[in-house]
Design a protein around this motif. Structure first.
Motif, PDB file in Angstrom:
ATOM      1  N   TYR A  23      -2.947   0.469  -2.367  1.00 34.71           N
ATOM      2  CA  TYR A  23      -4.390   0.964  -2.210  1.00 34.71           C
ATOM      3  C   TYR A  23      -4.831   0.207  -0.799  1.00 34.71           C
ATOM      4  O   TYR A  23      -5.487   0.681   0.006  1.00 34.71           O
ATOM      5  CB  TYR A  23      -5.327   0.296  -3.256  1.00 34.71           C
ATOM      6  N   LEU A  24      -4.745  -1.181  -0.905  1.00 34.94           N
ATOM      7  CA  LEU A  24      -5.246  -2.176   0.471  1.00 34.94           C
ATOM      8  C   LEU A  24      -4.665  -1.609   1.804  1.00 34.94           C
ATOM      9  O   LEU A  24      -5.205  -1.726   2.939  1.00 34.94           O
ATOM     10  CB  LEU A  24      -5.332  -3.389  -0.060  1.00 34.94           C
ATOM     11  N   ARG A  25      -3.231  -1.583   1.647  1.00 33.63           N
ATOM     12  CA  ARG A  25      -2.547  -1.352   2.921  1.00 33.63           C
ATOM     13  C   ARG A  25      -2.928   0.051   3.374  1.00 33.63           C
ATOM     14  O   ARG A  25      -3.257   0.185   4.859  1.00 33.63           O
ATOM     15  CB  ARG A  25      -0.915  -1.047   2.333  1.00 33.63           C
TER      16      ARG A  25
ATOM     17  N   LEU B   4      -6.263  -0.534   5.225  1.00 35.22           N
ATOM     18  CA  LEU B   4      -6.121  -1.421   6.333  1.00 35.22           C
ATOM     19  C   LEU B   4      -5.526  -0.593   7.472  1.00 35.22           C
ATOM     20  O   LEU B   4      -5.922  -0.824   8.860  1.00 35.22           O
ATOM     21  CB  LEU B   4      -5.459  -2.793   5.937  1.00 35.22           C
TER      22      LEU B   4
ATOM     23  N   ILE C 194      -1.657  -9.037   2.952  1.00 35.65           N
ATOM     24  CA  ILE C 194      -2.490  -8.655   1.690  1.00 35.65           C
ATOM     25  C   ILE C 194      -2.118  -9.405   0.813  1.00 35.65           C
ATOM     26  O   ILE C 194      -3.025  -9.814  -0.132  1.00 35.65           O
ATOM     27  CB  ILE C 194      -2.272  -7.157   1.473  1.00 35.65           C
TER      28      ILE C 194
END
Ligand SMILES: [Zn+2]
Ligand SMILES: [Zn+2]
Length: 329
Positions: free
Chosen positions: A180-182, A185, A249
């Protein structure tokens, strides 16, 4: 979670013996035996909470040979009757990566024979005509994305071919947060809705997918596998590269978790709330014009057919499905 040094004089809250592990997010001290029990209970609770196995009798489980999917196989097998399953079938894809694939395959075979679980071992070379390293070389695309799309395609198509009620995947909480965060970003548009604990089946082209490890921390799975004595693949995949964003992350999430134990879990729950998952059900699914598999691409060509078009000069989705029919029956 932290492993305690001997002689810390903390006692297990269940049995009073010397504790070996402290589970920080739950503020619990546990002995080895009760830690194992605690992790299994967490997985059982996830299954119950999200109704993962409602209507599921025959379950396929995708086994990579790593700690995540093998731990899942142990927990589900040991609790098979309790959770109402009549059959659990393993599926392992031999990618043909020198050394790494042999070792992965051995770990899967060992676990399945210990658990008395039927398991299909399919070789990518048999299914598509080339091994993963060969496909990667010819496709000129990032290895992990090629590998991921091929595995997703095969797991989905095999579930449908076998007619199982669902397929269980070994993704844990840290995997999902990282994904999700990758994407966030990198500014990559991705389907966050698909990150929940269950992806419902659609028509006869999308198999139901479950993530029973959804609320389990990666470090807990590592320790669980170790304490249970599960033999997992020891070497790292040679295609695994040093991804700076992923590393950053992970460090950030670990810092936040350290500061406020339970942070990762609450973030995960907010990302994939039930309202968001409901939106997924109403989403339209396109089908590939070559092989009939599901795709998000509006040009109606699935990721596998696109990749194989590029590698072999022709889309090979149907070819692969024909091979699956041969090998799975
Ligand atoms: Zn105990
Ligand atoms: Zn296709």
């Amino acid at each position: 979670m932290s492993v305690l040094a001997p002689g810390t004089r903390k006692s297990c809250y269940k049995c009073g013996r010397e504790a070996e592990v402290m589970v920080r997010y739950a503020r619990l001290y546990l002995c080895r035996e009760h830690y194992i029990e605690y992790i299994e209970e967490r997985i059982m609770k996830t299954i119950e909470k999200y109704g993962l196995l409602s209507g599921v009798k025959r379950l396929l489980i995708a086994l990579s040979g790593g700690k995540d999917s093998l731990s899942l196989a142990y927990v589900l097998s040991r609790n098979k009757e309790k959770i109402g399953l009549t059959e659990i079938i393993g599926l392992h894809i031999d990618l043909g990566i020198n050394g790494y694939s042999e070792e992965s395959r051995e770990s899967v075979e060992k676990a399945c024979s210990e658990l008395g679980m039927k398991c299909f071992i399919l070789s990518l070379k048999d299914l598509l005509g080339l091994s993963l390293p060969e496909i990667i070389r010819k496709s000129n695309r990032p290895p992990c994305s090629v590998c991921g799309l091929i595995k997703r395609y095969i797991i989905n198509a095999a579930s449908i071919e076998l007619g199982v009620d669902a397929v269980a995947m070994g993704h844990h909480m840290d995997d999902i947060l990282l994904f999700y965060l990758r994407n966030f970003l990198l500014g990559v548009k991705s389907d966050y809705l698909k990150l929940g604990p269950v992806i419902e089946a659609k028509d006869t082209i999308v198999a139901k997918k479950l993530r029973p490890l959804y609320e389990v921390y990666e470090e807990d799975l590592s320790l669980y596998a170790k304490l249970r004595g599960i033999k997992t693949v020891g070497t790292e995949c040679p295609f695994k590269h040093n991804d700076h964003i992923e590393k950053a992350i992970k460090e950030m999430l670990d810092k936040l978790e350290n500061h406020a134990p339970g942070y990762k879990l609450s973030l995960l729950r907010r990302i994939t709330s039930s309202e968001k998952r409901e939106a997924l059900l109403s989403q339209e699914v396109f089908t590939c014009k070559y092989c009939g598999s599901p795709t998000n691409n509006k040009d109606n060509i699935c990721a596998l057919c696109k990749l194989t078009q590029n590698v072999f000069g022709e889309p090979r989705g149907l070819y692969l499905k024909q091979k699956l029919k041969e090998f799975l029956h």
